[in-house]
Design a protein around this motif. Sequence first.
Motif, PDB file in Angstrom:
ATOM      1  N   TRP A 286      -4.112  -4.241   4.799  1.00 39.17           N
ATOM      2  CA  TRP A 286      -4.622  -5.232   5.746  1.00 39.17           C
ATOM      3  C   TRP A 286      -6.064  -4.896   6.115  1.00 39.17           C
ATOM      4  CZ3 TRP A 286      -2.130  -0.860   7.086  1.00 39.17           C
ATOM      5  CH2 TRP A 286      -2.557  -0.159   8.221  1.00 39.17           C
ATOM      6  N   GLY A 287      -6.665  -5.722   6.963  1.00 36.39           N
ATOM      7  CA  GLY A 287      -8.022  -5.468   7.448  1.00 36.39           C
ATOM      8  C   GLY A 287      -9.079  -5.825   6.420  1.00 36.39           C
ATOM      9  N   GLY A 288     -10.327  -5.677   6.810  1.00 36.08           N
ATOM     10  CA  GLY A 288     -11.440  -5.987   5.914  1.00 36.08           C
ATOM     11  C   GLY A 288     -11.678  -7.484   5.830  1.00 36.08           C
ATOM     12  N   SER A 289     -12.708  -7.856   5.078  1.00 38.87           N
ATOM     13  CA  SER A 289     -13.046  -9.269   5.026  1.00 38.87           C
ATOM     14  C   SER A 289     -13.043  -9.839   3.620  1.00 38.87           C
ATOM     15  CB  SER A 289     -14.408  -9.510   5.693  1.00 38.87           C
ATOM     16  OG  SER A 289     -15.365  -8.664   5.119  1.00 38.87           O
ATOM     17  N   GLN A 290     -12.876  -8.988   2.604  1.00 40.22           N
ATOM     18  CA  GLN A 290     -12.782  -9.513   1.239  1.00 40.22           C
ATOM     19  C   GLN A 290     -11.591  -8.870   0.553  1.00 40.22           C
ATOM     20  OE1 GLN A 290     -16.436  -7.869  -0.031  1.00 40.22           O
ATOM     21  NE2 GLN A 290     -17.624  -9.710   0.404  1.00 40.22           N
ATOM     22  N   PRO A 291     -10.813  -9.660  -0.210  1.00 39.55           N
ATOM     23  CA  PRO A 291      -9.701  -9.050  -0.928  1.00 39.55           C
ATOM     24  C   PRO A 291     -10.197  -7.948  -1.872  1.00 39.55           C
ATOM     25  CG  PRO A 291      -9.543 -11.438  -0.984  1.00 39.55           C
ATOM     26  CD  PRO A 291     -10.886 -11.107  -0.397  1.00 39.55           C
ATOM     27  N   VAL A 292      -9.401  -6.900  -2.013  1.00 33.66           N
ATOM     28  CA  VAL A 292      -9.773  -5.832  -2.930  1.00 33.66           C
ATOM     29  C   VAL A 292      -9.035  -6.014  -4.245  1.00 33.66           C
ATOM     30  CG1 VAL A 292     -10.302  -4.186  -1.101  1.00 33.66           C
ATOM     31  CG2 VAL A 292      -7.978  -4.264  -2.052  1.00 33.66           C
ATOM     32  N   LYS A 293      -9.593  -5.428  -5.304  1.00 31.20           N
ATOM     33  CA  LYS A 293      -8.983  -5.566  -6.624  1.00 31.20           C
ATOM     34  C   LYS A 293      -7.985  -4.457  -6.872  1.00 31.20           C
ATOM     35  CE  LYS A 293     -12.998  -7.766  -8.663  1.00 31.20           C
ATOM     36  NZ  LYS A 293     -13.908  -7.401  -7.543  1.00 31.20           N
ATOM     37  N   GLU A 294      -8.260  -3.295  -6.290  1.00 30.88           N
ATOM     38  CA  GLU A 294      -7.389  -2.167  -6.610  1.00 30.88           C
ATOM     39  C   GLU A 294      -7.113  -1.309  -5.390  1.00 30.88           C
ATOM     40  OE1 GLU A 294      -7.286   0.078 -10.589  1.00 30.88           O
ATOM     41  OE2 GLU A 294      -8.303   1.466  -9.239  1.00 30.88           O
ATOM     42  N   LEU A 295      -5.873  -0.856  -5.330  1.00 29.16           N
ATOM     43  CA  LEU A 295      -5.449   0.072  -4.292  1.00 29.16           C
ATOM     44  C   LEU A 295      -4.912   1.289  -5.034  1.00 29.16           C
ATOM     45  CD1 LEU A 295      -4.769   0.386  -1.209  1.00 29.16           C
ATOM     46  CD2 LEU A 295      -2.527  -0.587  -1.750  1.00 29.16           C
ATOM     47  N   GLN A 296      -5.224   2.478  -4.513  1.00 27.27           N
ATOM     48  CA  GLN A 296      -4.736   3.684  -5.175  1.00 27.27           C
ATOM     49  C   GLN A 296      -3.870   4.478  -4.224  1.00 27.27           C
ATOM     50  OE1 GLN A 296      -7.908   5.833  -7.163  1.00 27.27           O
ATOM     51  NE2 GLN A 296      -7.723   4.326  -8.790  1.00 27.27           N
ATOM     52  N   ILE A 297      -2.953   5.234  -4.799  1.00 27.20           N
ATOM     53  CA  ILE A 297      -2.007   6.025  -3.996  1.00 27.20           C
ATOM     54  C   ILE A 297      -2.002   7.471  -4.505  1.00 27.20           C
ATOM     55  CG2 ILE A 297      -0.010   5.415  -5.485  1.00 27.20           C
ATOM     56  CD1 ILE A 297       1.645   5.236  -2.807  1.00 27.20           C
ATOM     57  N   ARG A 298      -1.811   8.380  -3.565  1.00 29.34           N
ATOM     58  CA  ARG A 298      -1.778   9.806  -3.936  1.00 29.34           C
ATOM     59  C   ARG A 298      -0.659  10.503  -3.169  1.00 29.34           C
ATOM     60  NH1 ARG A 298      -6.614  13.505  -1.973  1.00 29.34           N
ATOM     61  NH2 ARG A 298      -5.241  13.615  -0.157  1.00 29.34           N
ATOM     62  N   PHE A 299       0.073  11.350  -3.884  1.00 32.79           N
ATOM     63  CA  PHE A 299       1.150  12.121  -3.268  1.00 32.79           C
ATOM     64  C   PHE A 299       0.698  13.576  -3.199  1.00 32.79           C
ATOM     65  CE2 PHE A 299       2.847   8.410  -5.328  1.00 32.79           C
ATOM     66  CZ  PHE A 299       3.682   7.872  -4.366  1.00 32.79           C
ATOM     67  N   ASN A 300       0.264  13.999  -2.052  1.00 36.78           N
ATOM     68  CA  ASN A 300      -0.281  15.351  -1.812  1.00 36.78           C
ATOM     69  C   ASN A 300      -1.676  15.515  -2.418  1.00 36.78           C
ATOM     70  OD1 ASN A 300       1.761  16.233  -0.230  1.00 36.78           O
ATOM     71  ND2 ASN A 300       2.826  17.384  -1.830  1.00 36.78           N
ATOM     72  N   ALA A 339      -5.987   4.623  -0.912  1.00 35.76           N
ATOM     73  CA  ALA A 339      -7.439   4.476  -0.922  1.00 35.76           C
ATOM     74  C   ALA A 339      -7.806   3.209  -1.674  1.00 35.76           C
ATOM     75  CB  ALA A 339      -8.093   5.683  -1.600  1.00 35.76           C
ATOM     76  N   VAL A 340      -8.910   2.621  -1.245  1.00 35.42           N
ATOM     77  CA  VAL A 340      -9.442   1.436  -1.914  1.00 35.42           C
ATOM     78  C   VAL A 340     -10.698   1.888  -2.637  1.00 35.42           C
ATOM     79  CG1 VAL A 340     -10.712  -0.675  -1.439  1.00 35.42           C
ATOM     80  CG2 VAL A 340      -8.465  -0.339  -0.432  1.00 35.42           C
ATOM     81  N   THR A 341     -10.823   1.501  -3.913  1.00 36.83           N
ATOM     82  CA  THR A 341     -11.934   2.052  -4.688  1.00 36.83           C
ATOM     83  C   THR A 341     -13.093   1.094  -4.886  1.00 36.83           C
ATOM     84  OG1 THR A 341     -10.517   1.563  -6.564  1.00 36.83           O
ATOM     85  CG2 THR A 341     -10.733   3.867  -5.932  1.00 36.83           C
ATOM     86  N   ASP A 342     -12.898  -0.199  -4.523  1.00 40.98           N
ATOM     87  CA  ASP A 342     -14.029  -1.127  -4.647  1.00 40.98           C
ATOM     88  C   ASP A 342     -15.203  -0.536  -3.865  1.00 40.98           C
ATOM     89  OD1 ASP A 342     -11.646  -2.455  -5.244  1.00 40.98           O
ATOM     90  OD2 ASP A 342     -12.512  -4.404  -4.834  1.00 40.98           O
ATOM     91  N   PRO A 343     -16.353  -0.398  -4.486  1.00 45.13           N
ATOM     92  CA  PRO A 343     -17.434   0.335  -3.824  1.00 45.13           C
ATOM     93  C   PRO A 343     -17.957  -0.305  -2.540  1.00 45.13           C
ATOM     94  CG  PRO A 343     -18.143  -0.567  -5.945  1.00 45.13           C
ATOM     95  CD  PRO A 343     -16.690  -0.801  -5.834  1.00 45.13           C
ATOM     96  N   VAL A 344     -17.874  -1.634  -2.413  1.00 44.28           N
ATOM     97  CA  VAL A 344     -18.451  -2.270  -1.224  1.00 44.28           C
ATOM     98  C   VAL A 344     -17.580  -2.134   0.032  1.00 44.28           C
ATOM     99  CG1 VAL A 344     -19.841  -3.986  -2.422  1.00 44.28           C
ATOM    100  CG2 VAL A 344     -17.442  -4.479  -1.926  1.00 44.28           C
ATOM    101  N   VAL A 345     -16.380  -1.636  -0.152  1.00 45.20           N
ATOM    102  CA  VAL A 345     -15.433  -1.633   0.956  1.00 45.20           C
ATOM    103  C   VAL A 345     -15.628  -0.438   1.892  1.00 45.20           C
ATOM    104  CG1 VAL A 345     -12.982  -1.252   1.419  1.00 45.20           C
ATOM    105  CG2 VAL A 345     -13.691  -3.022  -0.184  1.00 45.20           C
ATOM    106  N   THR A 346     -15.682  -0.719   3.204  1.00 39.62           N
ATOM    107  CA  THR A 346     -15.643   0.389   4.162  1.00 39.62           C
ATOM    108  C   THR A 346     -14.237   0.450   4.731  1.00 39.62           C
ATOM    109  OG1 THR A 346     -16.477  -1.090   5.859  1.00 39.62           O
ATOM    110  CG2 THR A 346     -18.061   0.456   4.916  1.00 39.62           C
ATOM    111  N   ALA A 347     -13.686   1.626   4.710  1.00 36.91           N
ATOM    112  CA  ALA A 347     -12.305   1.817   5.162  1.00 36.91           C
ATOM    113  C   ALA A 347     -12.291   3.101   5.988  1.00 36.91           C
ATOM    114  CB  ALA A 347     -11.381   1.892   3.962  1.00 36.91           C
ATOM    115  N   ARG A 348     -13.002   3.058   7.132  1.00 33.39           N
ATOM    116  CA  ARG A 348     -13.282   4.301   7.846  1.00 33.39           C
ATOM    117  C   ARG A 348     -12.029   5.044   8.293  1.00 33.39           C
ATOM    118  NH1 ARG A 348     -17.404   1.574  11.885  1.00 33.39           N
ATOM    119  NH2 ARG A 348     -15.880  -0.090  11.511  1.00 33.39           N
ATOM    120  N   LYS A 349     -11.090   4.350   8.925  1.00 35.92           N
ATOM    121  CA  LYS A 349      -9.898   5.073   9.410  1.00 35.92           C
ATOM    122  C   LYS A 349      -9.035   5.560   8.249  1.00 35.92           C
ATOM    123  CE  LYS A 349      -9.507   3.319  14.128  1.00 35.92           C
ATOM    124  NZ  LYS A 349      -8.660   2.709  15.167  1.00 35.92           N
TER     125      LYS A 349
END
Length: 364
Positions: A286-300, A339-349
């Motif tokens: 959720w959040g942000g103002s433009q849809p992102v293309k990719e979401l990444q996940i990490r376990f540890n 994590a979101v990897t699109d370079p323009v995205v700010t995801a501070r929290k």
Amino acid sequence: MEHLDAGEHAAPVTGGRLLGLVDFIGEGFAPLDSIIGDGLDARQYADLSHLSEQRSVTPSARFYIRTTASPLLPDAASWKIDFEGGAIAPSSNVPIRTLRSAARPMGRHLMECAGNVRATRFGLISAADWTGVPLTSVLDQLKFPSNATSVLIAGFDEYPNQPVTSIPGASWIFAVEKLKHAGAFLATGMNGGPLTRDHGAPVRLMVPGWYGCTCIKWVNKIAPADETAAATSQMQEFAARTLQDGIPELARDFQPATIDHAAMPIRVERWAVAGRPKYRVVGILWGGSQPVKELQIRFNPDEPFVPVKGLRQTRNDPWTMWSHDWRPRSPGTYSIRLAVTDPVVTARKMDAGYYVRSVEIIDV
Ligand SMILES: Nc1nc2c(c(=O)[nH]1)N[C@H]1C(S)=C(S)[C@@H](COP(=O)(O)O)O[C@H]1N2
Ligand SMILES: [Mo]
């Protein structure tokens, strides 16, 4: 493990049987879906584990609550919003019946408290279908001066008891342009019914894409503000949580309290496939103002980030569901981070690790 009915799932794991959910650990034991505390100290944390693409609206009775209605709240039937024009416009008011008769569907929007933390199970986030009146029409009706660039919106905030977790006084000063841009509206209804008292009846502000602290409940005053207006006590209280640079003295030095891109797991399902356990992490973006293309996940931290497959984000508001099939390498504790990897995205929290959630896996 909690019981879960398989009907809540978009697609079952092929050939699998759902055994239950793995609880998140290290998040405290706050009860979900019930009110605890009183007035400004009251909270109701929403149980997010039920969400699915088919059930992506939070029923009104389960929508999170931050501050319950005061017993001192004036009568709703004679409610009006006072407009104090000061030196630049005549004062006037809008009676609640005028707003109610102008109310129309305002769409599905998410609200998140800026203090939505792990210790209370990230339960201060919900989405509803709102009805109300665009703020622009209310400002027109009030003959809000066109040269006033900012507006103060205030709500009733008096309680019989001294609160311990919060400062009384609910008001926020906005740049009028930013409110228009966000599509802010005064809400009189949610999910097809009237707004409930605890959610701000008879009228609340809703600013799509902004933190809940700006969504003033029990709105009773709208007034023009100028460049010299001091930040309100509410703005000061929420400065850190809305990621301001320090606590600015003037309202004009506040950044819009918008919600950055964020993602977290809402449940970890445990399945049995051919006699072996298999896991599926389901979450929201959720959040942000433009849809992102990719979401990444990490376990540890010692594992790499990998793409969440099949993510299709078409809109930022309210939220997008995602799921990720997972075979942990060995039993143990895993901290799940997105994590979101699109370079323009700010995801501070999110990038600061705010939304990391952990589980204990006992069999693989
Ligand atoms: N009058 C008033 N409005 C208020 C508040 C408050 O304490 N008093 N809390 C704010 C905060 S911090 C949040 S997160 C949202 C919560 O709205 P909800 O309880 O309907 O979820 O209301 C906002 N509006
Ligand atoms: Mo909040």
